[in-house]
Design an enzyme around this catalytic site. Sequence first.
Site, PDB file in Angstrom:
ATOM      1  CB  ALA A  65       6.185  -1.564   1.504  1.00 39.19           C
ATOM      2  CB  ALA A  66       1.025  -0.676   4.430  1.00 40.78           C
ATOM      3  NE  ARG A  79      -3.218 -11.337  -6.154  1.00 35.24           N
ATOM      4  CZ  ARG A  79      -2.893 -10.823  -7.348  1.00 35.24           C
ATOM      5  NH1 ARG A  79      -2.769 -11.616  -8.397  1.00 35.24           N
ATOM      6  NH2 ARG A  79      -2.676  -9.528  -7.473  1.00 35.24           N
ATOM      7  CE  LYS A 103       3.201  -7.610  -2.990  1.00 38.66           C
ATOM      8  NZ  LYS A 103       2.034  -7.446  -3.885  1.00 38.66           N
ATOM      9  CD  GLN A 163      -1.852   2.583   5.186  1.00 36.71           C
ATOM     10  OE1 GLN A 163      -1.140   1.778   4.588  1.00 36.71           O
ATOM     11  NE2 GLN A 163      -2.886   3.170   4.616  1.00 36.71           N
ATOM     12  CG  ASN A 214      -1.889   4.457 -11.920  1.00 36.66           C
ATOM     13  OD1 ASN A 214      -0.751   4.904 -12.010  1.00 36.66           O
ATOM     14  ND2 ASN A 214      -2.568   4.425 -10.779  1.00 36.66           N
ATOM     15  CG  ASN A 265       0.552  -8.501  -7.317  1.00 37.12           C
ATOM     16  OD1 ASN A 265       0.555  -7.743  -6.365  1.00 37.12           O
ATOM     17  ND2 ASN A 265       0.601  -8.073  -8.567  1.00 37.12           N
ATOM     18  CE  LYS A 320      34.178 -23.863   7.526  1.00 35.63           C
ATOM     19  NZ  LYS A 320      33.897 -24.108   8.958  1.00 35.63           N
ATOM     20  CG  ASN A 324      36.335 -28.613   9.776  1.00 29.77           C
ATOM     21  OD1 ASN A 324      35.871 -29.728   9.542  1.00 29.77           O
ATOM     22  ND2 ASN A 324      35.672 -27.516   9.550  1.00 29.77           N
TER      23      ASN A 324
HETATM   24  C1  UD1 Z   1      -3.141   0.531  -7.536  1.00 28.47           C
HETATM   25  C2  UD1 Z   1      -3.716   1.760  -8.243  1.00 28.47           C
HETATM   26  C3  UD1 Z   1      -4.082   1.405  -9.679  1.00 28.47           C
HETATM   27  C4  UD1 Z   1      -2.861   0.889 -10.399  1.00 28.47           C
HETATM   28  C5  UD1 Z   1      -2.237  -0.305  -9.630  1.00 28.47           C
HETATM   29  C6  UD1 Z   1      -0.902  -0.655 -10.238  1.00 28.47           C
HETATM   30  C7  UD1 Z   1      -4.832   3.049  -6.505  1.00 28.47           C
HETATM   31  C8  UD1 Z   1      -6.130   3.437  -5.916  1.00 28.47           C
HETATM   32  N1  UD1 Z   1      -4.869   2.211  -7.531  1.00 28.47           N
HETATM   33  O1  UD1 Z   1      -4.176  -0.415  -7.453  1.00 28.47           O
HETATM   34  O2  UD1 Z   1      -4.569   2.527 -10.368  1.00 28.47           O
HETATM   35  O3  UD1 Z   1      -3.201   0.481 -11.720  1.00 28.47           O
HETATM   36  O4  UD1 Z   1      -2.014   0.036  -8.250  1.00 28.47           O
HETATM   37  O5  UD1 Z   1      -0.404  -1.814  -9.647  1.00 28.47           O
HETATM   38  O6  UD1 Z   1      -3.808   3.503  -6.062  1.00 28.47           O
HETATM   39  N2  UD1 Z   1      -0.738   0.084   0.085  1.00 28.47           N
HETATM   40  C9  UD1 Z   1      -0.474   0.596   1.311  1.00 28.47           C
HETATM   41  N3  UD1 Z   1      -1.504   0.963   2.121  1.00 28.47           N
HETATM   42  C10 UD1 Z   1      -2.801   0.843   1.730  1.00 28.47           C
HETATM   43  C11 UD1 Z   1      -3.073   0.312   0.463  1.00 28.47           C
HETATM   44  C12 UD1 Z   1      -2.023  -0.051  -0.348  1.00 28.47           C
HETATM   45  O7  UD1 Z   1       0.699   0.726   1.699  1.00 28.47           O
HETATM   46  O8  UD1 Z   1      -3.669   1.206   2.518  1.00 28.47           O
HETATM   47  C13 UD1 Z   1       0.383  -0.322  -0.772  1.00 28.47           C
HETATM   48  C14 UD1 Z   1       0.408  -1.813  -1.078  1.00 28.47           C
HETATM   49  O9  UD1 Z   1       1.232  -2.508  -0.158  1.00 28.47           O
HETATM   50  C15 UD1 Z   1       1.014  -1.835  -2.477  1.00 28.47           C
HETATM   51  C16 UD1 Z   1       0.546  -0.504  -3.085  1.00 28.47           C
HETATM   52  O10 UD1 Z   1       0.211   0.328  -2.008  1.00 28.47           O
HETATM   53  O11 UD1 Z   1       2.418  -1.831  -2.455  1.00 28.47           O
HETATM   54  C17 UD1 Z   1      -0.622  -0.652  -4.052  1.00 28.47           C
HETATM   55  O12 UD1 Z   1      -1.757  -1.135  -3.389  1.00 28.47           O
HETATM   56  P1  UD1 Z   1      -2.759  -2.146  -4.069  1.00 28.47           P
HETATM   57  O13 UD1 Z   1      -3.824  -2.469  -3.103  1.00 28.47           O
HETATM   58  O14 UD1 Z   1      -2.028  -3.270  -4.685  1.00 28.47           O
HETATM   59  O15 UD1 Z   1      -3.394  -1.224  -5.223  1.00 28.47           O
HETATM   60  P2  UD1 Z   1      -4.106  -1.754  -6.522  1.00 28.47           P
HETATM   61  O16 UD1 Z   1      -5.499  -2.098  -6.219  1.00 28.47           O
HETATM   62  O17 UD1 Z   1      -3.276  -2.755  -7.189  1.00 28.47           O
HETATM   63 MG    MG Z   2      -1.645  -4.100  -6.633  1.00 28.31          MG
END
Ligand code: UD1
Ligand code: MG
Length: 452
Positions: free
Chosen positions: A12-13, A18, A25, A74, A171, A228, A335, A370
């Site tokens: 969740a970094a 968007r 988010k 991170q 995926n 997103n 209340k 009150n």
């Molecule tokens: C990723 C997958 C993709 C999949 C999709 C599903 C990879 C390389 N790709 O792509 O195959 O179909 O999700 O939604 O994994 N995050 C971090 N640190 C980072 C990068 C990301 O914590 O350095 C977290 C983001 O906050 C998010 C999640 O990882 O919660 C996914 O990252 P995001 O950049 O959205 O990956 P996608 O490009 O969507």
């Molecule tokens: Mg994504």
Amino acid sequence: MADNSLAVIVLAAGMGTRMKSALPKVMHPLAGRPMIAHLMGTVNELGPDRVVVVLGPDMEDVARAVAPAQTVVQSDRLGTGHAVMRAREALGDFAGDVLVLYGDTPLLTSATLERLVAERRGPADPAVVVLGFKPEAPNHYGRLVVGGEGLKAIVEWKDATPEQRNIPLCNSGVMAIDGRRLWRLGGRLTNENAKGEYYLTDLVALARADGASCGFVLGESDELAGVNSRAELAMAEAAVQRRLRGRAMEGGVTLIAPDTVWLAWDTVLGRDVVVWPHVVFGPGVTIGDGVTIKGFCHLEGCEVAEGAEIGPFARLRPGAKIGASAHIGNFVEIKKATIETRAKVNHLSYVGDARVGEGANIGAGTITCNYDGFQKLFTDIGAGAFIGSNTALVAPVTVGDGAVVGAGSVLTRDVAADALAVARGTQTEIKGGGERFRTAKRAAKAAAEKKR
Ligand code: UD1
Ligand code: MG
């Protein structure tokens, strides 16, 4: 020896650009609590041994929302593979199963995650099991390349060939990984790809190169929808509401028009509760058996005991405690007040910082005053008291058990039990005064018209 312990890593970094929001988010609420809290609830249902959440810098509010889960920061967001490797700091050489989830997929269910973990622990002993799905619009998701012997690789959309982009199997991002192999494989990830990121998805091809097997489990699209944008947040809210309504009805609640009732994640509804259309439940509401809530009510942080009737058009605010078989009617706001058994506040009233005793009757338009601009002050109304319509109770004030207060009173002093109190201007009457008034007015009007 197989190690059946389970660790969960939640990524969740990302800020979620968007969403166009000052709030990270994963802190945007669904059914009254942050979406990450929904996911953590699902994670807890699995009873994991370890939980680590990977956050970006300056996300203390997210850390609080996921507590007591451990968090790691991170700072440089170099990709999903890099994020998982940051979690090693917290997990050390954890050698059980590692489940990786994304913080922005709040609709996942624990049943699906259990299927994934079971597959990982299956006889094939796969290094990685991926939760795949077939979305209606596969867009830019990574694609699962499957051969006779299971999952061969995951290709990111940006790196995929035109043929690979036609693969419908995508995926979801959720993976179960063998912890004995994760850290070694993760150390071999590179960022030589279209995005220049360390892709977690490359673990599959790396494991296969080592001769290990990999697999996938098929999930439901509506569980795997990510959030997103604000539009996707609204769709996720609708999905959460559908689940909550379904659960309420299964538990013996009648929702006359389910689509118009908004529940909170923690709403507790007893059996044979009937909810009419257009009712909103904020967080912290508990409703006892057999309660009827008529249309257009708004409730939050309140308790309603069995058999009470609420609304239509009532507002119960935090600290409202409505007793058994009590009635709260239209345009009534309560209340931080206790309305005891069988008491009635039926029309156009505000009752705040107060107690209304058992069986008391509060007339239309009654207001507890009150707040004096500085302090909130208490009003105590005894059992069986009768408060006439349009009474203002200037707190602090006590009305004893069985007392009667005349309509239109402004009470500034306590009333003893069983007394009758009237606090309003005395009515006077002038005999024939009405007729004299009309005669004088008629003459004045005629004189004014003659002048024109
Ligand atoms: C990723 C997958 C993709 C999949 C999709 C599903 C990879 C390389 N790709 O792509 O195959 O179909 O999700 O939604 O994994 N995050 C971090 N640190 C980072 C990068 C990301 O914590 O350095 C977290 C983001 O906050 C998010 C999640 O990882 O919660 C996914 O990252 P995001 O950049 O959205 O990956 P996608 O490009 O969507
Ligand atoms: Mg994504």
